[in-house]
Design an enzyme around this catalytic site. Structure first.
Site, mmCIF file in Angstrom:
data_model
loop_
_atom_site.group_PDB
_atom_site.id
_atom_site.type_symbol
_atom_site.label_atom_id
_atom_site.label_comp_id
_atom_site.label_asym_id
_atom_site.label_seq_id
_atom_site.Cartn_x
_atom_site.Cartn_y
_atom_site.Cartn_z
ATOM 1 N N HIS A 103 -0.278 -0.140 -10.194
ATOM 2 C CA HIS A 103 -0.949 -1.029 -9.250
ATOM 3 C C HIS A 103 -1.495 -2.272 -9.961
ATOM 4 O O HIS A 103 -2.694 -2.544 -9.966
ATOM 5 C CB HIS A 103 -2.075 -0.289 -8.517
ATOM 6 C CG HIS A 103 -2.451 -0.955 -7.212
ATOM 7 N ND1 HIS A 103 -2.939 -0.268 -6.133
ATOM 8 C CD2 HIS A 103 -2.393 -2.256 -6.812
ATOM 9 C CE1 HIS A 103 -3.186 -1.100 -5.137
ATOM 10 N NE2 HIS A 103 -2.852 -2.323 -5.525
ATOM 11 N N GLU A 140 -3.321 7.172 -5.425
ATOM 12 C CA GLU A 140 -3.476 6.641 -6.784
ATOM 13 C C GLU A 140 -4.713 7.211 -7.472
ATOM 14 O O GLU A 140 -5.733 7.399 -6.814
ATOM 15 C CB GLU A 140 -3.577 5.104 -6.730
ATOM 16 C CG GLU A 140 -2.304 4.474 -6.194
ATOM 17 C CD GLU A 140 -2.451 2.976 -5.917
ATOM 18 O OE1 GLU A 140 -3.514 2.408 -6.246
ATOM 19 O OE2 GLU A 140 -1.516 2.393 -5.370
ATOM 20 N N ARG A 171 0.863 -1.189 0.000
ATOM 21 C CA ARG A 171 0.000 0.000 0.000
ATOM 22 C C ARG A 171 0.892 1.230 0.000
ATOM 23 O O ARG A 171 1.900 1.285 0.711
ATOM 24 C CB ARG A 171 -0.887 0.032 1.255
ATOM 25 C CG ARG A 171 -2.132 -0.827 1.162
ATOM 26 C CD ARG A 171 -3.196 -0.192 0.268
ATOM 27 N NE ARG A 171 -4.450 -0.927 0.299
ATOM 28 C CZ ARG A 171 -4.805 -1.828 -0.607
ATOM 29 N NH1 ARG A 171 -3.992 -2.115 -1.601
ATOM 30 N NH2 ARG A 171 -5.972 -2.437 -0.530
#
Length: 327
Positions: free
Chosen positions: A290, A272, A243
């Site tokens: 990601h 993000e 994360r």
């Protein structure tokens, strides 16, 4: 389990209302729509009016792993019984709040372990062996003029893993097979053939690659800070597949700009899809959007498990993957 009478159980699925608070892929959303009355919170332009209209009947909630679900939203869902997270991370769910209200929370662990571990290994290879830089070198026509710069041998180097859970162990197994030494930190030592270093700063100091693989949330926010990066030092590369919140992002940018650390390979970021612009210009940084679990097979398995948790709950059966804090 859900306290439903038998008549309701027989007809539970078509008559259960669920709210969807994140964009979902068709392979999950279509089966949900077939079996549940789905209320799309994402598409609602007036969220307050939307909740006023359907909030009282909502019994289930589906969100993404990176979705933040505020307690104020849950306050508007008085009949809510279960939150099914489409993802392994659930740091966006107010777990203590859910415990107090008796709301079940499920996620999709295990099915994405291999894919996320592969991304970590890919980032070690791309940063350590300079593959992304080498690719740019060839595409820019530089190989016609000179030889490529030399990179770093990985065998014999130390990978320090922050969090030796399912994904951490899968990363360790892969890197160990590549001849790398493995050290790790976590809440306690485990029965594994790797070196346990209880202190994160000490782990960073001992590592050539510091790989972040622990859960996100308040307990781990910014634990990889300026001090840890200084301990990692000029020999060290930071790899994060967990994360973005776990790493102090401004401190990371400063460490890269100042040459405090050698390089970084990142699949996750604090905000993000917004990435600090300074990182784009750095030749020693590899950035991925990601993609840890982004294979067709794994996302489909995640979708199946996300729905299976809802199906089990509304059928009065045990939940396949209730989060450990509520088990």
């Amino acid at each position: 389990m859900g306290g439903h009478d038998s008549e309701t159980e027989m007809n539970a699925k078509p008559h259960s209302d669920i709210i969807v608070t994140a964009p979902l892929p068709p392979f999950l959303y279509d089966p949900l729509k077939a079996d549940y009355r789905c209320h799309d919170y994402v598409q609602a332009s007036d969220k307050a009016a939307f909740l006023a209209g359907c909030g009282a009947v909502i019994r289930g909630l589906v969100q993404g792993g990176g979705t933040v679900t505020p307690a104020t939203l849950l306050d508007a869902l008085p009949a809510l019984e279960i939150i099914s997270v489409f993802g392994v991370g659930y740091d966006g769910v107010p777990v203590d709040y859910c415990r107090k209200r008796g709301i079940k929370v499920t996620n999709t662990p295990d099915v994405l372990t291999d894919d996320v571990a592969d991304v970590a290994v890919g980032l070690v290879l791309m940063t350590g062996r300079g593959f992304v830089r080498a690719n740019r070198f060839v595409q820019a026509g530089e190989w016609l003029k000179r030889g490529p710069p030399l990179a770093t041998k990985l065998a014999g180097r130390t990978a320090g893993i922050v969090g030796l859970g399912r994904i951490g162990k899968a990363i360790a197994q892969r890197l160990s097979a590549m001849g790398m030494h493995i050290a790790y930190t976590g809440r306690k030592p485990q029965s594994v053939p790797y070196q346990f270093i209880p202190d994160l700063k000490a782990l960073a100091a001992a590592s050539d690659f510091l790989i972040v693989a622990c859960p996100g949330g308040a307990a781990t926010r910014n634990i990889v800070n300026a001090d840890v990066l200084a301990a990692l030092g000029k020999k060290g590369t930071l790899v994060n597949i967990a994360r973005g919140s776990i790493v102090d992002e401004p401190a990371l940018v400063s460490a890269l700009e100042g040459g405090t650390i050698k390089a970084a390979g990142l699949d996750v970021f604090a905000d993000e899809p917004n990435i600090p612009p300074a990182l784009f210009a750095m030749d020693n940084v590899v950035l991925l959007p990601h993609v840890g679990s982004a294979t067709q097979e794994t996302r489909k398995a995640m979708g199946d498990l996300c729905k299976a948790n809802l199906d089990a709950w509304f059928a009065g059966k045990p939940l396949p993957t209730l989060i450990p804090e509520l088990a």
